[in-house]
Design a protein around this motif. Sequence first.
Motif, PDB file in Angstrom:
ATOM      1  N   GLU A 225     -30.218 -84.179 -49.914  1.00 22.98           N
ATOM      2  CA  GLU A 225     -31.585 -83.488 -49.937  1.00 22.98           C
ATOM      3  C   GLU A 225     -31.204 -82.045 -49.676  1.00 22.98           C
ATOM      4  O   GLU A 225     -30.423 -81.781 -48.922  1.00 22.98           O
ATOM      5  CB  GLU A 225     -32.261 -84.203 -48.893  1.00 22.98           C
ATOM      6  CG  GLU A 225     -33.697 -83.502 -48.939  1.00 22.98           C
ATOM      7  CD  GLU A 225     -34.684 -83.687 -50.109  1.00 22.98           C
ATOM      8  OE1 GLU A 225     -34.317 -82.798 -50.977  1.00 22.98           O
ATOM      9  OE2 GLU A 225     -35.442 -84.411 -49.974  1.00 22.98           O
ATOM     10  N   GLU A 226     -32.150 -81.162 -50.549  1.00 20.56           N
ATOM     11  CA  GLU A 226     -31.891 -79.762 -50.377  1.00 20.56           C
ATOM     12  C   GLU A 226     -32.975 -79.420 -49.344  1.00 20.56           C
ATOM     13  O   GLU A 226     -34.037 -79.912 -49.255  1.00 20.56           O
ATOM     14  CB  GLU A 226     -32.134 -79.010 -51.540  1.00 20.56           C
ATOM     15  CG  GLU A 226     -33.586 -79.142 -52.371  1.00 20.56           C
ATOM     16  CD  GLU A 226     -33.599 -78.102 -53.305  1.00 20.56           C
ATOM     17  OE1 GLU A 226     -32.598 -77.420 -53.872  1.00 20.56           O
ATOM     18  OE2 GLU A 226     -34.912 -78.263 -54.267  1.00 20.56           O
ATOM     19  N   ILE A 227     -32.553 -77.981 -48.493  1.00 28.31           N
ATOM     20  CA  ILE A 227     -33.454 -77.794 -47.469  1.00 28.31           C
ATOM     21  C   ILE A 227     -33.690 -76.217 -47.411  1.00 28.31           C
ATOM     22  O   ILE A 227     -32.546 -75.689 -47.777  1.00 28.31           O
ATOM     23  CB  ILE A 227     -33.000 -78.080 -46.006  1.00 28.31           C
ATOM     24  CG1 ILE A 227     -32.726 -79.624 -45.898  1.00 28.31           C
ATOM     25  CG2 ILE A 227     -33.583 -77.421 -44.923  1.00 28.31           C
ATOM     26  CD1 ILE A 227     -32.104 -80.150 -44.521  1.00 28.31           C
ATOM     27  N   ILE A 371     -24.662 -72.741 -47.594  1.00 32.01           N
ATOM     28  CA  ILE A 371     -25.974 -71.988 -47.655  1.00 32.01           C
ATOM     29  C   ILE A 371     -25.868 -71.020 -48.936  1.00 32.01           C
ATOM     30  O   ILE A 371     -25.078 -70.200 -48.921  1.00 32.01           O
ATOM     31  CB  ILE A 371     -26.333 -71.118 -46.432  1.00 32.01           C
ATOM     32  CG1 ILE A 371     -26.687 -72.046 -45.375  1.00 32.01           C
ATOM     33  CG2 ILE A 371     -27.808 -70.608 -46.826  1.00 32.01           C
ATOM     34  CD1 ILE A 371     -26.984 -71.639 -44.040  1.00 32.01           C
ATOM     35  N   VAL A 372     -26.815 -71.146 -49.939  1.00 35.26           N
ATOM     36  CA  VAL A 372     -26.721 -70.213 -50.951  1.00 35.26           C
ATOM     37  C   VAL A 372     -28.144 -69.353 -51.138  1.00 35.26           C
ATOM     38  O   VAL A 372     -29.337 -70.191 -50.951  1.00 35.26           O
ATOM     39  CB  VAL A 372     -26.274 -70.770 -52.213  1.00 35.26           C
ATOM     40  CG1 VAL A 372     -25.024 -71.268 -52.168  1.00 35.26           C
ATOM     41  CG2 VAL A 372     -27.079 -71.914 -52.714  1.00 35.26           C
ATOM     42  N   GLU A 373     -28.335 -68.482 -51.839  1.00 35.38           N
ATOM     43  CA  GLU A 373     -29.672 -67.890 -52.108  1.00 35.38           C
ATOM     44  C   GLU A 373     -29.896 -68.508 -53.417  1.00 35.38           C
ATOM     45  O   GLU A 373     -29.138 -68.106 -54.370  1.00 35.38           O
ATOM     46  CB  GLU A 373     -29.713 -66.380 -52.033  1.00 35.38           C
ATOM     47  CG  GLU A 373     -29.579 -65.835 -50.529  1.00 35.38           C
ATOM     48  CD  GLU A 373     -29.705 -64.404 -50.567  1.00 35.38           C
ATOM     49  OE1 GLU A 373     -29.410 -63.507 -51.213  1.00 35.38           O
ATOM     50  OE2 GLU A 373     -30.236 -64.002 -49.375  1.00 35.38           O
ATOM     51  N   ASN A 389     -28.020 -77.809 -48.764  1.00 35.35           N
ATOM     52  CA  ASN A 389     -28.020 -79.425 -49.029  1.00 35.35           C
ATOM     53  C   ASN A 389     -27.381 -80.197 -47.731  1.00 35.35           C
ATOM     54  O   ASN A 389     -26.485 -79.574 -47.072  1.00 35.35           O
ATOM     55  CB  ASN A 389     -27.136 -79.765 -50.205  1.00 35.35           C
ATOM     56  CG  ASN A 389     -27.932 -79.383 -51.599  1.00 35.35           C
ATOM     57  OD1 ASN A 389     -28.940 -79.041 -51.660  1.00 35.35           O
ATOM     58  ND2 ASN A 389     -27.104 -79.659 -52.627  1.00 35.35           N
ATOM     59  N   LEU A 390     -28.089 -81.171 -47.783  1.00 32.04           N
ATOM     60  CA  LEU A 390     -27.512 -82.137 -46.607  1.00 32.04           C
ATOM     61  C   LEU A 390     -27.096 -83.363 -47.152  1.00 32.04           C
ATOM     62  O   LEU A 390     -27.978 -83.866 -48.109  1.00 32.04           O
ATOM     63  CB  LEU A 390     -28.583 -82.502 -45.545  1.00 32.04           C
ATOM     64  CG  LEU A 390     -28.795 -81.477 -44.581  1.00 32.04           C
ATOM     65  CD1 LEU A 390     -29.847 -82.258 -43.330  1.00 32.04           C
ATOM     66  CD2 LEU A 390     -27.654 -81.055 -43.503  1.00 32.04           C
ATOM     67  N   ILE A 411     -35.430 -84.481 -40.635  1.00 35.19           N
ATOM     68  CA  ILE A 411     -34.375 -83.448 -40.276  1.00 35.19           C
ATOM     69  C   ILE A 411     -34.885 -82.118 -41.086  1.00 35.19           C
ATOM     70  O   ILE A 411     -35.014 -80.923 -40.654  1.00 35.19           O
ATOM     71  CB  ILE A 411     -32.934 -83.606 -40.439  1.00 35.19           C
ATOM     72  CG1 ILE A 411     -32.685 -84.789 -39.697  1.00 35.19           C
ATOM     73  CG2 ILE A 411     -32.224 -82.531 -40.403  1.00 35.19           C
ATOM     74  CD1 ILE A 411     -31.315 -85.315 -39.420  1.00 35.19           C
ATOM     75  N   ARG A 412     -35.250 -82.275 -42.345  1.00 30.62           N
ATOM     76  CA  ARG A 412     -35.555 -81.295 -43.313  1.00 30.62           C
ATOM     77  C   ARG A 412     -36.821 -80.642 -42.640  1.00 30.62           C
ATOM     78  O   ARG A 412     -36.954 -79.322 -42.691  1.00 30.62           O
ATOM     79  CB  ARG A 412     -35.884 -81.807 -44.657  1.00 30.62           C
ATOM     80  CG  ARG A 412     -36.561 -80.831 -45.684  1.00 30.62           C
ATOM     81  CD  ARG A 412     -36.867 -81.465 -46.915  1.00 30.62           C
ATOM     82  NE  ARG A 412     -37.622 -80.409 -47.791  1.00 30.62           N
ATOM     83  CZ  ARG A 412     -37.908 -80.698 -48.934  1.00 30.62           C
ATOM     84  NH1 ARG A 412     -37.946 -81.985 -49.518  1.00 30.62           N
ATOM     85  NH2 ARG A 412     -38.240 -79.949 -50.017  1.00 30.62           N
TER      86      ARG A 412
END
Length: 424
Positions: A225-227, A371-373, A389-390, A411-412
């Motif tokens: 999942e992306e956060i 982490i990316v923008e 992402n997790l 968590i997200r």
Amino acid sequence: MGTHVIKMPDIGEGIAEVELSQWHVKVGDLVVEDQVLADVMTDKAMVDIPSPVHGKVIALGGQPGEVMAVGSVLISIEVEGAGNLKESTAPAPVKEAPVAPKAATVVESKPAAAAAPRPAAVCQGPMVAREADERPLASPAVRKHALDLGIQLRLVRGSGPAGRVLHEDLEAYLAQGQSNASAPVAAAYAQRHDEEQIQVIGMRRKIAQRMQDATQRAAHFSYVEEIDVTAIEELRAHLNEKHGASRGKLTLLPFLVRALVVALRDFPQMNARYDDEAQVITRLGAVHVGVATQSDVGLMVPVVRHAEARSLWDSAAQISRLANAARNGKASRDELSGSTITLTSLGALGGIVSTPVLNLPEVAIVGVNKIVERPMVVKGQVVIRKMMNLSSSFDHRVVDGMDAALFIQAIRGLLEQPATLFVE
């Protein structure tokens, strides 16, 4: 002259045998009291075996990779004195908690000058000529460090056992002003026909066994999942600016530990151990978070105990202390065991997606990617957000897919609305 026979010590917890991982001495070497003689590998940690006497090594009791019983002869040392044969159990390992029997005592490390240290690279000269196809001994971390520095490893003299190149050897090489330019350019294009066989022993063997066991016994499935971590990163930056000088800098990991603790209140089935032989699931109230840490000898998982009772800075301090202990090979068995759920992260190298392997007997592991923008649509507008992402894995024998998804979504939500991390 006499002979002092040192036997493999009992290092506690009912361990009947250990694996001899590496010798730091050879026959004919002179040793002093407290000098490290060998590394041995238990089920949980690598430990050092020091010498209780001064003398000369006359016999070694085993070869690296050999499994030795507690009480078997480890090493024989010729000592000054009467010709009577003396026997002893090696002192308690210096990297372990004091769990040895009463006959053994914990020996504290003395200053380097009092022991017989390995020769420093600068004393031997930092550069050595090797054949173009000769592959010097070095750990994966040292090889990567050399690559990052642009150093041809074959040009560096190794000061470790059997000429192994260490990190300090790279530093000595740079200090002497050597560079890639000192090697013929043609060597970079020379054909290579070398091969290297590496015996799988010690920590690497234990890691291989645990990974194989985990993939064979557990029914792995992963959920990604992306956060949006923009808000939590802003909070982290603010807290570091305000309290960093007095309380220490915060990374993202203590926030993730806090999110795990809060989410597990609603998903206790994730904070569990599964005994597949007894067919029993044990859910635990205490949250002992394993933090996967890479070291020169392989992957280790030191444990932040009772994370549910720790503040952000307390968790951060524990993570930093344990990670340093693991990387330096000084983490005790207690610090490397007892986790109930594991957090794994490769930091800036975290990639986009990963498939973590469970740390049995746990049933869940949460993997952190980089982490990316990225441009995202927020309320109809395209804005730049920090995304992460997790990538998490679960044991499908115990955890249902829906529960895993809901757990990660919880968590997200906590990370995207960081104030909820602290609302009781």
